[in-house]
Design a protein around this motif. Structure first.
Motif, short mmCIF file in Angstrom:
data_model
loop_
_atom_site.label_atom_id
_atom_site.label_comp_id
_atom_site.label_asym_id
_atom_site.label_seq_id
_atom_site.Cartn_x
_atom_site.Cartn_y
_atom_site.Cartn_z
N GLY A 1 7.12 31.26 4.76
CA GLY A 1 8.00 32.00 3.85
C GLY A 1 9.40 31.41 3.76
O GLY A 1 9.83 30.65 4.61
N ALA A 2 10.10 31.78 2.69
CA ALA A 2 11.46 31.28 2.47
C ALA A 2 12.34 31.54 3.69
O ALA A 2 12.37 32.64 4.22
N GLY A 3 13.03 30.48 4.13
CA GLY A 3 13.93 30.61 5.27
C GLY A 3 13.22 30.91 6.58
O GLY A 3 13.82 31.42 7.52
N GLY A 4 11.92 30.59 6.65
CA GLY A 4 11.18 30.84 7.89
C GLY A 4 10.81 32.30 8.10
O GLY A 4 10.50 32.73 9.20
N SER A 5 10.77 33.07 7.00
CA SER A 5 10.55 34.52 7.11
C SER A 5 9.16 34.89 7.61
O SER A 5 8.94 36.01 8.04
N THR A 6 8.22 33.94 7.57
CA THR A 6 6.87 34.25 8.08
C THR A 6 6.52 33.39 9.29
O THR A 6 5.35 33.20 9.61
N ARG A 7 7.55 32.85 9.96
CA ARG A 7 7.31 31.84 11.00
C ARG A 7 6.23 32.24 12.01
O ARG A 7 5.28 31.50 12.25
N ASP A 8 6.36 33.42 12.60
CA ASP A 8 5.40 33.83 13.63
C ASP A 8 4.02 34.08 13.04
O ASP A 8 3.00 33.72 13.63
N ARG A 9 3.98 34.71 11.85
CA ARG A 9 2.69 34.99 11.23
C ARG A 9 1.99 33.70 10.80
O ARG A 9 0.77 33.58 10.90
N THR A 10 2.79 32.73 10.34
CA THR A 10 2.22 31.43 9.99
C THR A 10 1.59 30.79 11.22
O THR A 10 0.43 30.34 11.20
N MET A 11 2.33 30.79 12.31
CA MET A 11 1.85 30.17 13.55
C MET A 11 0.60 30.87 14.08
O MET A 11 -0.38 30.23 14.45
N ASP A 12 0.63 32.21 14.10
CA ASP A 12 -0.53 32.97 14.60
C ASP A 12 -1.77 32.68 13.76
O ASP A 12 -2.88 32.52 14.31
N THR A 13 -1.60 32.61 12.44
CA THR A 13 -2.74 32.36 11.55
C THR A 13 -3.29 30.95 11.77
O THR A 13 -4.51 30.74 11.82
N VAL A 14 -2.38 29.98 11.92
CA VAL A 14 -2.80 28.59 12.16
C VAL A 14 -3.59 28.48 13.46
O VAL A 14 -4.66 27.84 13.51
N PHE A 15 -3.09 29.12 14.50
CA PHE A 15 -3.78 29.02 15.80
C PHE A 15 -5.14 29.71 15.76
O PHE A 15 -6.09 29.26 16.40
N GLU A 16 -5.24 30.80 14.98
CA GLU A 16 -6.53 31.48 14.86
C GLU A 16 -7.54 30.60 14.11
O GLU A 16 -8.71 30.50 14.50
N ILE A 17 -7.08 29.94 13.04
CA ILE A 17 -7.94 29.03 12.29
C ILE A 17 -8.43 27.90 13.19
O ILE A 17 -9.61 27.54 13.21
N GLN A 18 -7.50 27.36 13.98
CA GLN A 18 -7.86 26.27 14.88
C GLN A 18 -8.87 26.73 15.93
O GLN A 18 -9.83 26.01 16.25
#
Length: 275
Positions: A43-60
């Motif tokens: 998200g803009a300005g890192g607004s989804t930083r943690d959710r992005t990371m959590d989703t990436v790790f779940e996909i992996q």
């Protein structure tokens, strides 16, 4: 389906448990096409930083290739460094590297102004650990001063160390091929992968396109507007249009495509099966 064509799919990080459950189902459906990777937006300005990371790790963890988006606007070098270290520690090997949108009301631009500066920083910090994707704009970035300035800016990102690029979506195949030719004349040899946007509804598509500078050709706009509230017919027609675009790309030798899913699988599955 053309067996030589590989696909990747882009998601946004859901805000709710229901959204996460839906995305798991969507991933399961799209995994049937053996994607090269799933990417997750930032998200803009890192607004989804943690959710992005959590989703990436779940996909992996599900055994799929996962590529987080990482954008630098409003970020400090320390913040980006911490993100890179977290992804390296988990064995993530691909990043989609972007400038990012300026958040509304935001004053500070952070330590980076352009995506090429972020690419250079990642290379300096992590060497060749990451495969770096950058953005390309066949119909040119909405903030570009001219077509040539936009091409020059794209080349700067490649020269800074990007491995490949993913384009903004387009409905004019000639725009993509002309961009490819222009980039090659500048000496760009990195793959430029077409970004594909299925058509879900006209209002949403028009809004996206106004923001990102992607053109909806007049003939297509008029046809989509004519469907009004008949979403089923609009989506059927849209799937045929996008299938035809993909077929033209494949016929010209394109062997990779990146789908903007909006966290939905149905229309994309239909398009790939039709190919």
């Amino acid at each position: 389906m053309n067996h030589k064509t590989s696909y990747s799919f882009e998601f946004f990080p859901p805000k709710t448990a229901e959204g996460m459950a839906n995305l798991r189902q969507v991933r399961q459906e799209l995994a049937a096409f053996s994607p090269e990777f799933f990417s997750v937006t930032f998200g803009a300005g890192g607004s989804t930083r943690d959710r992005t990371m959590d989703t990436v790790f779940e996909i992996q963890a599900e055994g799929h290739g996962a590529a987080p988006h990482i954008s630098c606007i409003s970020s400090s070098k320390e913040e980006i460094r911490a993100l890179l270290q977290a992804y390296q520690a988990k064995g993530i090997r691909r990043l989609v590297t972007l400038r990012g949108d300026i958040p509304s009301g935001e004053v500070s631009a952070g330590d980076f102004k352009y995506a090429n500066e972020l690419v250079s920083f990642i290379r300096a910090e992590t060497g060749d650990w990451f495969h770096l994707e950058v953005a390309a704009y066949p119909e040119f970035h909405p903030e570009a001063g001219s077509a040539q300035k936009d091409l020059d800016n794209f080349k700067r990102k490649i020269d800074a160390g990007a491995d490949s690029a993913i384009t903004q979506y387009f409905y004019n195949v000639d725009a993509y091929f002309r961009f490819l030719d222009a980039a090659q004349k500048l000496g760009v040899t990195a793959p430029i992968i077409p970004g594909i946007m299925p058509i879900y509804n006209y209002t949403q598509l028009a809004r996206f396109s106004n923001v990102c500078g992607a053109e909806i050709p007049r003939w297509l706009r008029m046809r989509l507007e004519a469907y009004g509230d008949d979403l089923a017919s609009l989506r059927g027609f849209g799937a045929d249009v996008v299938t035809e675009i993909c077929a033209k790309l494949i016929a010209a030798g394109v062997d990779k495509m990146h789908f903007y899913t909006l966290n939905q699988a149905g229309i994309i599955g239909q398009i790939i099966r039709q190919l």
